[in-house]
Design a protein around this motif. Structure first.
Motif, short mmCIF file in Angstrom:
data_model
loop_
_atom_site.label_atom_id
_atom_site.label_comp_id
_atom_site.label_asym_id
_atom_site.label_seq_id
_atom_site.Cartn_x
_atom_site.Cartn_y
_atom_site.Cartn_z
N GLU A 143 23.36 20.90 -6.14
CA GLU A 143 24.79 21.19 -6.03
C GLU A 143 24.94 21.29 -4.43
N GLY A 144 26.16 20.68 -4.31
CA GLY A 144 26.58 20.73 -2.80
C GLY A 144 25.97 19.54 -2.06
N SER A 145 25.34 18.73 -2.59
CA SER A 145 24.77 17.46 -2.06
C SER A 145 25.04 16.33 -2.92
N ASN A 146 24.72 15.01 -2.26
CA ASN A 146 24.73 13.83 -2.96
C ASN A 146 23.66 13.16 -2.84
N ASP A 147 22.66 13.67 -2.14
CA ASP A 147 21.56 12.74 -2.08
C ASP A 147 20.21 13.12 -2.80
N ILE A 148 19.18 12.17 -2.96
CA ILE A 148 17.99 12.30 -3.41
C ILE A 148 16.94 11.83 -2.20
N PRO A 149 16.52 13.11 -1.76
CA PRO A 149 15.39 12.76 -0.37
C PRO A 149 14.04 12.28 -1.29
N LEU A 150 13.61 11.08 -0.66
CA LEU A 150 12.32 10.40 -1.08
C LEU A 150 11.53 10.20 0.34
N ASP A 151 10.29 10.67 0.17
CA ASP A 151 9.27 10.25 1.12
C ASP A 151 8.23 9.65 0.49
N PHE A 152 8.05 8.25 1.27
CA PHE A 152 7.10 7.06 0.77
C PHE A 152 6.09 7.44 2.16
N ALA A 153 5.05 8.36 1.78
CA ALA A 153 4.05 8.86 2.74
C ALA A 153 2.71 7.85 2.80
N LEU A 154 2.54 7.20 3.70
CA LEU A 154 1.13 6.47 3.83
C LEU A 154 0.13 7.35 4.57
N VAL A 155 -0.89 6.73 4.23
CA VAL A 155 -2.31 7.54 4.84
C VAL A 155 -3.18 6.41 5.78
N PRO A 156 -3.08 6.76 7.04
CA PRO A 156 -3.92 5.77 8.02
C PRO A 156 -5.24 5.22 7.22
N ALA A 157 -5.60 4.17 7.65
CA ALA A 157 -6.79 3.77 6.80
C ALA A 157 -8.09 4.16 7.65
N ASP A 158 -8.04 4.70 8.71
CA ASP A 158 -9.07 5.45 9.32
C ASP A 158 -9.02 7.10 9.28
N SER A 159 -8.31 7.45 8.33
CA SER A 159 -8.44 9.09 7.96
C SER A 159 -9.64 9.59 7.63
N GLU A 160 -9.74 10.85 7.83
CA GLU A 160 -10.79 11.52 7.37
C GLU A 160 -11.03 11.50 5.73
N GLY A 161 -12.15 11.13 5.24
CA GLY A 161 -12.44 10.89 3.91
C GLY A 161 -12.53 9.47 3.19
N LEU A 162 -11.94 8.47 4.25
CA LEU A 162 -11.83 7.36 3.83
C LEU A 162 -13.02 6.15 4.67
N ALA A 163 -13.46 5.38 4.19
CA ALA A 163 -14.22 4.37 4.68
C ALA A 163 -13.92 2.83 4.32
N SER A 164 -14.15 2.01 5.16
CA SER A 164 -13.56 0.64 4.86
C SER A 164 -14.86 -0.28 5.32
N ALA A 165 -14.72 -1.37 4.92
CA ALA A 165 -15.83 -2.55 5.09
C ALA A 165 -15.10 -3.89 4.77
N THR A 166 -15.70 -4.99 5.59
CA THR A 166 -14.95 -6.21 5.34
C THR A 166 -16.31 -7.12 5.55
N THR A 167 -16.49 -8.25 4.71
CA THR A 167 -17.43 -9.27 4.76
C THR A 167 -17.04 -10.56 4.53
N GLU A 168 -17.26 -11.30 5.70
CA GLU A 168 -16.54 -12.70 5.49
C GLU A 168 -17.71 -13.75 5.56
N VAL A 169 -17.40 -14.66 4.69
CA VAL A 169 -18.18 -15.98 4.53
C VAL A 169 -17.61 -17.41 4.36
N GLU A 170 -18.15 -18.24 4.60
CA GLU A 170 -17.30 -19.53 4.42
C GLU A 170 -18.10 -20.33 3.03
N LEU A 171 -17.23 -20.87 2.13
CA LEU A 171 -17.61 -21.54 1.19
C LEU A 171 -17.04 -22.96 1.10
N THR A 172 -17.81 -24.01 0.49
CA THR A 172 -17.22 -25.24 0.60
C THR A 172 -16.48 -25.48 -0.85
#
Length: 534
Positions: A143-172
């Protein structure tokens, strides 16, 4: 007398010729045309300019989940049932299905007339874990407003509790020669992926890829850390009814061969995910697996299951499964549903007029909402299944303003039913307003009514708020901090700003409660002939 007729006739003829000059105009009797009077014109605003506020508009911030910083350049794609959405428009009525977030960190959209149901927003930004968010187009404004506020919140990939790894190879070609292994491991987060030798890599259509530079990416999460639930895409429990899926462990696996996404394998590959000691599993337990397709934004329940292995020395458990495709995976158990809904009640402190954002995060998911009144049911009892709220659900509850200031924070708070909060704010704020001084570019004495514009404001690169229209091209700015720098963006509906585009941005520095804030907006007007004048 009659004998002189010929003489008289000759004289008459001679007189005629003398007067006519044999068709010459020696007497200079030129015909002067009437003067051309140019039409009277005036400069007027275009007929298309909108002077009324919309009944409902969605105001979206794409932010860093840890500090509410705006993520400029983030990409947002809207989908329905895996296809580009056709039910949304921007403030000027242009169909909208994809947005690149500008330097305000905010954008706005409206549902088309009669549009109902849900859309999925797929959000990506470099250095952050991408996520999909479900938007309810039937949400009601306060009541008294006309907006629906939305937050699309993303987490940094290096945050606590996260781990990442990448492996690269070449295939014919599309077939692996040696095993491809990637292990993401840090603290309690661990995920192992092994693609055996002789595996054929395929795209989403099931066609073998061409080979080349192959990259395998693995993201692991420690599901004992509440913040890791922020990376789980919305909609895991979209089809739940009497029970809900509680996520015990997740992993995100992607692979590319050159520019082609690898989505399928022949034969299946092995994935192992570490579950925390607090997950309550035992060796030999069988867990259901759900997968989320980042290209369509849709979840599905897999036919294969995950098997829990023997406990590790630290009390954690490995859970393994075989899959013939790659995506975001969640291993789940079924738990009783919350039937009471989720209601936030402010039992102490003062709620600011601007309202507060609400974040509830747990290892198995997250909820994002907002409150402008001391009591608000943010999830109804009929919707708890869809949001995955169990009867004994607990979460980290945080209320914060758009500048990122925390007003309430509590770990492991029960959220099924009433969630009582006591607000504590150390930041002094005041309310103000901004007036748009509209002028026509061709005549600055003509002042268009800009009351129908969409105006947002944000402090120092933080999340933005929609400024409520007050009429007479004036918009309220609630919850300003003394001495802050604020960016105000005005989107003119139905007219273009001089030089092109629909929006103009103003920056106000060192804002004080005594300041009068105005911004001149020069728009492209029309020149028209004035009719009905003498």
């Amino acid at each position: 007398m009659f004998t002189n007729r010929k003489t008289l006739l000759a004289m008459s003829v001679a007189s005629v010729f003398a007067l006519s000059g044999c068709s010459s105009d020696d007497d200079k009797n030129e015909v002067v045309p009437d003067p051309v009077v140019p039409p009277v014109t005036e400069i007027v605003p275009p007929d298309t300019i909108v002077t009324e506020q919309p009944d409902k508009i969605f105001s979206v911030n794409v932010i860093d989940a840890t500090n509410a910083d705006a993520l400029v350049g983030a990409m947002v794609t809207f989908m329905v049932d895996g296809e580009a959405a056709t039910s949304l428009v921007d403030p000027n009525g242009e169909e909208l299905s994809m947005v690149t977030v500008d330097d305000s960190g905010n954008f706005t959209f409206l549902p088309k007339e009669d549009a109902t149901g849900e859309v999925t927003a797929q959000v990506t930004f470099d250095g952050y874990v991408g996520k999909s968010f479900v938007v309810d187009l039937d949400a009601q404004v306060d009541e008294g407003s006309n907006d629906i506020p939305l937050d699309f919140a993303l987490v940094p990939a290096d945050s606590e509790g996260l781990a990442s790894a990448t492996t690269e190879v070449e295939l014919t070609d599309a077939t692996t020669i040696d095993p491809i292994v990637a292990v993401a491991s840090k603290d309690g987060a661990k995920s192992d992926v092994t693609i055996p030798a002789g595996t054929t890599l395929k795209d989403a259509n099931g066609d073998a890829v061409a080979g080349g530079a192959v990259k395998l990416n693995v993201l692991a999460a420690d599901s004992s850390v509440s913040g890791t639930g922020l990376i789980i895409p919305d909609g895991l429990n979209e089809n739940s009814t009497t029970e809900v899926k509680e996520s015990l462990g997740v992993t995100n696996i992607t692979m590319t061969a050159g520019e082609t996404k690898v989505k399928q394998f022949t034969p299946a590959i092995n994935v192992s995910v570490t579950l925390p000691a607090s997950s309550g599993v035992s060796e030999g337990d069988i867990l259901n697996v759900s997968s989320h397709n980042e290209d369509t934004g849709m979840w599905k329940d897999e036919q294969f299951k995950a098997t829990v292995g023997a406990a590790n020395t630290d009390g954690t458990y490995p859970a393994s499964f075989m899959t013939d495709h790659l995506t975001f995976f969640s291993m789940n158990k079924s738990v009783p549903i919350c039937t009471s809904g989720v209601t936030v009640k402010v039992v102490g402190g003062t709620l600011p007029a601007r309202g507060l954002a609400v974040s509830m995060t747990s290892p198995d998911g997250s909820i994002s909402s907002y409150i402008r009144s001391t009591t608000k049911q943010i999830i109804s009892g009929a919707s708890t299944a869809r949001f995955g709220i169990s009867s004994d659900a607990v979460a980290k509850v945080r209320l914060y303003d758009r500048a990122g200031n925390t007003w309430y924070e509590q770990e492991n708070q029960p959220i099924c039913g009433d969630v009582e909060v006591t607000l504590n704010n150390t930041v002094e704020t005041f309310d103000s307003a901004v007036t748009l001084n509209g002028v026509c570019a061709a005549d600055n004495t003509v002042n268009p009514d800009l009351s129908g514009s969409i105006v947002t404001y944000a402090k120092d690169g933080k999340a933005a708020s929609l400024a409520q229209g007050q009429g007479n091209s004036t918009f309220s700015l609630a919850g300003l901090e003394a001495g802050g720098t604020y960016k105000v963006r005005a989107t003119i509906r139905g007219a273009k700003v001089d030089g092109g585009g629909q929006s103009q941005t103003f920056t106000f520095e060192n804002v004080q409660s005594t300041d009068t804030l105005t911004g001149q907006v020069s728009i492209e007007c029309e020149e028209r002939e004035v009719t009905g004048t003498n």
